[in-house]
Scaffold this active site. Structure first.
Site, PDB file in Angstrom:
ATOM      1  N   PHE A 130      46.357  52.967 -45.119  1.00  0.00           N
ATOM      2  CA  PHE A 130      45.426  51.947 -45.113  1.00  0.00           C
ATOM      3  C   PHE A 130      43.817  52.437 -45.118  1.00  0.00           C
ATOM      4  O   PHE A 130      43.781  52.668 -43.692  1.00  0.00           O
ATOM      5  CB  PHE A 130      45.882  50.669 -44.247  1.00  0.00           C
ATOM      6  CG  PHE A 130      47.321  50.469 -44.500  1.00  0.00           C
ATOM      7  CD1 PHE A 130      47.856  50.178 -45.551  1.00  0.00           C
ATOM      8  CD2 PHE A 130      48.015  50.758 -43.038  1.00  0.00           C
ATOM      9  CE1 PHE A 130      49.413  50.161 -45.731  1.00  0.00           C
ATOM     10  CE2 PHE A 130      49.340  50.568 -43.310  1.00  0.00           C
ATOM     11  CZ  PHE A 130      50.132  50.087 -44.399  1.00  0.00           C
ATOM     12  N   ASP A 136      40.766  52.384 -43.897  1.00  0.00           N
ATOM     13  CA  ASP A 136      39.820  51.678 -42.993  1.00  0.00           C
ATOM     14  C   ASP A 136      38.764  52.233 -42.250  1.00  0.00           C
ATOM     15  O   ASP A 136      38.390  53.419 -43.129  1.00  0.00           O
ATOM     16  CB  ASP A 136      40.846  50.813 -41.978  1.00  0.00           C
ATOM     17  CG  ASP A 136      41.254  51.964 -40.957  1.00  0.00           C
ATOM     18  OD1 ASP A 136      41.417  52.963 -41.111  1.00  0.00           O
ATOM     19  OD2 ASP A 136      41.400  51.571 -39.701  1.00  0.00           O
ATOM     20  N   ASP A 147      50.252  56.296 -40.562  1.00  0.00           N
ATOM     21  CA  ASP A 147      49.016  55.396 -40.370  1.00  0.00           C
ATOM     22  C   ASP A 147      48.904  54.719 -39.188  1.00  0.00           C
ATOM     23  O   ASP A 147      47.871  54.865 -38.301  1.00  0.00           O
ATOM     24  CB  ASP A 147      48.966  54.391 -41.647  1.00  0.00           C
ATOM     25  CG  ASP A 147      47.955  53.469 -41.689  1.00  0.00           C
ATOM     26  OD1 ASP A 147      46.773  53.774 -41.959  1.00  0.00           O
ATOM     27  OD2 ASP A 147      48.014  52.438 -40.691  1.00  0.00           O
TER      28      ASP A 147
END
Ligand SMILES: Nc1nc2c(c(CN[C@H]3C=C[C@H](O)[C@@H]3O)cn2[C@@H]2O[C@H](COP(=O)(O)O)[C@@H](O)[C@H]2O)c(=O)[nH]1
Length: 306
Positions: free
Chosen positions: A213, A215, A283
């Site tokens: 993800f 970010d 992750d």
């Protein structure tokens, strides 16, 4: 998520400011010796969970608002997760679709017990309204119906969420090419999978299709590990806490190169040890390392996507 994987690889092979260093990946893989440190979902004990549809509603609302905490130096993800949990424990109908469509900024702040305006508060409120409205219009008001309609496919769920909820359509145009990152849509799937331990609403036969993800924490961890290398100009922007605009080449490269690097890491682990780890597992390990290191400097972009 073939779109995310393929378009991120395109960025990584055309990038100007961020380099994915294969020797850095090799070192990380050597150090972990085929088994990544196992991090339990909700190791912090901050999320609402009752094993039922209300937990799905909670996670969808959480991931609708799971972005951009850094402009307030005291605010972080934990406040959002635990604030929404307390709100739901206090009032089980707080996330009903009709209620979601009515929240104002001050009410959202009050719900989270945050004493001042939230970063991008107007956008957070707009996205809550969108979630309430679209859930009501297409899914009988319930995120659990949305999940159930995907036949246990993570890829279908990401596609459905991004089709119906414009706020989740995390993409950019980079050097003329459309790039998909879908951070919040994918993390919603991962949160279901983690919270329900791969059972019930969290069962996905293709959980391996989800990428990391993208970010602002994981890219910083990858840079510290020597997996990402920045141009001196970009390194300077990050060190001096200067903002990087959303959709800029630098920003797209930071995110897409992180996706590509984690995919490469996963591949190398499989080649070296024969073990099939998931990007979701990589992750969570990398993210938990990052948030436990407050001195880590990350890039600063005002964005509703992460
Ligand atoms: N790649 C990735 N990014 C993640 C998460 C999570 C939380 N996942 C939960 C799921 C299970 C665990 O138990 C976690 O609690 C948040 N973020 C992102 O981090 C940033 C917030 O940073 P700070 O301002 O320092 O709190 C912000 O962009 C936020 O969107 C993750 O897992 N992976």
């Amino acid at each position: 998520m073939d779109d995310v994987r393929e378009t991120s690889a395109w960025v990584a092979t055309h990038s100007s400011h961020v380099l994915v260093d294969s020797s850095g990946i090799e070192k990380v893989v050597e150090n972990i010796q085929g088994s990544i440190p196992k991090v339990e979902w909700d190791y912090e004990g901050i999320h609402y969970f009752d094993n039922g549809p209300l937990s799905v509603q909670y996670l969808f609302v959480l991931d609708a608002l799971n972005f951009c905490f850094w402009p307030d130096k005291d605010l972080n993800y934990d406040h959002l997760a635990s604030g929404l949990k307390a709100a739901l424990q206090n009032d089980k109908s707080a996330f009903d679709a009709d209620r979601l469509q009515k929240y104002t900024g001050p009410e959202l702040r009050e719900l989270l017990k945050w004493p001042r305006p939230l970063p991008l508060e107007d956008e957070r409120v707009r996205l809550l309204h969108e979630v309430g409205f679209e859930l009501e219009r297409n899914f009988g008001g319930k995120a659990s119906n949305l999940v159930e309609s995907c036949g246990k496919s993570a890829a279908k769920l990401v596609a459905l969420v991004t089709r119906h909820f414009a706020g989740f359509r995390d993409h950019s145009v980079y050097k003329g090419h459309q790039v998909f990152l879908y951070k919040r849509a994918q993390i919603f799937v991962a949160d279901l999978w983690g919270a329900f331990k791969g059972q019930g609403y969290g069962e996905f036969y293709d959980i391996g299709s989800i990428t990391m993800f993208a970010d602002y924490v994981v890219p910083a961890v990858l840079e510290q590990l020597g997996v990402l290398k920045y141009s001196s100009r970009l390194a300077n922007i990050i060190e001096t806490n200067n903002e990087i605009s959303s959709g800029s080449e630098e920003e797209v490269e930071l995110r897409a190169c992180s996706v590509y690097a984690v995919e490469k890491m996963k591949e190398l682990i499989r080649i070296k040890s024969g073990k099939q780890v998931l990007s979701v597992e990589l992750d969570l390990w990398l993210w938990s390392v990052g948030v436990q290191c407050p001195a880590l400097q990350h890039h600063r972009t005002l964005s509703i996507y992460y």
